[in-house]
Design a protein around this motif. Sequence first.
Motif: not given
Length: 373
Positions: A14-15, A17-26
């Motif tokens: 995961l990039s 940006e992907s980690k930040v997006f997934i983390g915020l959604y989580n």
Amino acid sequence: MEEEPVLPHHQLILSLESKVFIGLYNALVIIIGCFGNLIVLYCSVKHGAISMDETTLAFIENLALADILISVLFYLPMFFTLCFGKWVFGRELCWFVGFFSSHVPFLAEILVIMAISCYRVWVLKKPPERRKIFSVTHVKILLSMIWIVVTVPVVYWICAGAYAHYAPPILSCWSSNHVVNDPTYTSTTVFTIIFVAVPMVILFLTSVKIMYTICVHTLSSGASFMPHIRSITTVNFICWAFLFSYVPIFITIVLKTSGVSIPIWFGLFQVYAKSIHVVVNPFIYVITNLRFRHFVISWLRRKLGKLDEEEGEEVVEEVEGGPNKLENVRLFDPNQLSPPNSSTSGGGPHYQLPSPVMGNGHIRANGHSCTAV
């Protein structure tokens, strides 16, 4: 937990940006899924602030409980795993998440939502006097059986020798019965069809039936049908939100049955996709249930100190579920009451409320007997 070597092609890269997006959604799933459904349980159990019959409320409260368990026991460990880049909770919790958290609450909510939808279809077909046959006691027995039955696959897999392991592609622990070459994989396919595929098909058919009924009766009966349709509309939105969030799961079942390989990223996608309804459900209650919306708004204002305790009063109306359930909770100004009606006899002063405050029926306000316009 001692981690086993993970092959590179089994890892999901995961990039940032992907980690930040997934983390915020989580984090959103955890906060809204937990606290939003806690508010639903509190308002329903403590204050009866959802305008539904008691039988449907028993289903709704169990659904909220399942969503809370999913948020705390499954998505919370995933959030920390995403932050640290590895499983940090030890072998025992990995076993618990791999067998219990990733199966029991998910299977329970599938069966509970299917039961809600089937019950509402049954209510639509039966006259009011026949609906009393299916009481709240029967629903509680059915719900207890659901929570017991969904543990059967987990107990079988444990007894058959399945084990839990950390699965990097889904940022969580998973049981080995989902691995193709595992001896329990065949039983997993059978249980998936019984507990997931078949209930989803039944849920889809009953949801279409409910939606068709809402459209037909609303067009034919107009406003006279709306008081009865509100709770059915809420249930229908819940069912469609669940079906939408479980579409990737259904696609996975079809692909696995057909022997088609599944992209590695699709595993994480379907894990987060099935959390959509966990986040959406509290908002569905707020949008479609007038009484719940006004109660939550007034309750939050009181908690935030923006509303004085004597500024408004609760308005109570009997509903389908009996006098213990509130049909509406509205804050209103007592000065909106019309002058006493001298033509009304007995029982002290009588007032008339303006029509925007309530619908037809008898209500209670400020200790006086009132008649809604």
